[in-house]
Design an enzyme around this catalytic site. Sequence first.
Site, mmCIF file in Angstrom:
data_model
loop_
_atom_site.group_PDB
_atom_site.id
_atom_site.type_symbol
_atom_site.label_atom_id
_atom_site.label_comp_id
_atom_site.label_asym_id
_atom_site.label_seq_id
_atom_site.Cartn_x
_atom_site.Cartn_y
_atom_site.Cartn_z
ATOM 1 N N SER A 105 0.837 -1.213 0.000
ATOM 2 C CA SER A 105 0.000 0.000 0.000
ATOM 3 C C SER A 105 0.870 1.261 0.000
ATOM 4 C CB SER A 105 -0.865 -0.049 1.277
ATOM 5 O OG SER A 105 -1.581 1.137 1.468
ATOM 6 N N SER A 144 9.253 10.092 9.575
ATOM 7 C CA SER A 144 8.144 11.029 9.341
ATOM 8 C C SER A 144 8.580 12.403 9.841
ATOM 9 C CB SER A 144 6.932 10.547 10.151
ATOM 10 O OG SER A 144 5.910 11.513 10.162
ATOM 11 N N TYR A 170 2.760 7.302 17.937
ATOM 12 C CA TYR A 170 3.308 7.318 16.576
ATOM 13 C C TYR A 170 4.571 8.188 16.532
ATOM 14 C CZ TYR A 170 3.481 8.063 11.493
ATOM 15 O OH TYR A 170 3.884 8.130 10.170
ATOM 16 N N LYS A 225 8.551 7.058 15.802
ATOM 17 C CA LYS A 225 9.366 7.633 14.732
ATOM 18 C C LYS A 225 10.617 8.315 15.307
ATOM 19 C CE LYS A 225 6.709 6.367 11.282
ATOM 20 N NZ LYS A 225 7.166 5.357 10.319
ATOM 21 N N THR A 268 -1.964 8.650 1.053
ATOM 22 C CA THR A 268 -2.054 7.186 1.152
ATOM 23 C C THR A 268 -3.229 6.828 2.072
ATOM 24 O OG1 THR A 268 -0.738 6.952 3.155
ATOM 25 C CG2 THR A 268 0.484 7.088 1.071
#
Length: 265
Positions: free
Chosen positions: A16, A142, A155, A159, A190
């Site tokens: 993906s 990110s 998250y 990262k 995405t």
Amino acid sequence: MKYAANSTVWITGASSGIGKALAEAYIKKDWQVILSARDENKLTEISNIYNHARDNITLAPLDLSKHDTIPEVVKTVLAKVGKVDVLINNAGVSQRCDAISTPLEIDKYIMNVNYFGAVALTKALLPAMLARKRGHIAVISSVQGKIGTRNRSAYAASKHALHGFFDSLRAETAGEGIFITLACPGWIKTDISLNALVADGSKYDIRDNRQEKGLNPETCAKRIIRAIESGKEEVIIGGWETYAVWLKRFAPRLLSRLLRRFEAK
Ligand SMILES: NC(=O)c1ccc[n+]([C@@H]2O[C@H](COP(=O)([O-])OP(=O)(O)OC[C@H]3O[C@@H](n4cnc5c(N)ncnc54)[C@H](OP(=O)(O)O)[C@@H]3O)[C@@H](O)[C@H]2O)c1
């Protein structure tokens, strides 16, 4: 680093978004490509589209949260393809809930996939790269690897952790023929927000506006590949949101005030 036409790249999260775009770009470059994700059907769909290049495509389904299974997958892949020139640790899962509502199990799961998954795969593959004195490890971090915004505590932490680990690894292995590139995308169009986890562990299942208006994954992939080929240690990819990285360095108090009100949706 110069790469021969028959070089080999292993991409996680290849089913993906950014990983799929990376996979398609390398297939078109006639590289040997190893595709990983949990959903084998989606990986098969990609290899069916590129039927003419089938001999160059190896499917290696894996779940990066199941660290004990990773060495066996690496063994199987190496037995089939012989060597891996470039590993792209791309797979990841995001978050859409504030820190206080996020159960520790979700914090741990996100760390297990985004951070420990990349570390476990790297550790399993690195000895083969060191033995050849050749290898490039790319990590898709990110902008959230540089700053933290609301509803992304786990998250952003996962990262940030990648930068600590891979900066240290770069220092340890630079003389051993190992290159490391950390890529920090901003908003890329995405399914990441659809797949992001909320407090009860289910998927958020909403397309965020920011991602929808973001860079397309093909352009992002192209810039990641360019950074790998030019041996960049770090690359920031995206639109105006990437200025947050510079604000963090040069005007951290201003950024902190802005982020109190900012919702990255
Ligand atoms: N899109 C953005 O705006 C953006 C911005 C900055 C950074 N990133 C980073 O870019 C990377 C790719 O994200 P994307 O935007 O392309 O999101 P995506 O479309 O949701 O793709 C995520 C990929 O990771 C795989 N994955 C998820 N959990 C996994 C697990 N436990 N084991 C193995 N594979 C797993 C998924 O495949 P399966 O579900 O089949 O396992 C999928 O292929 C991530 O690391 C993300 O944090 C994205």
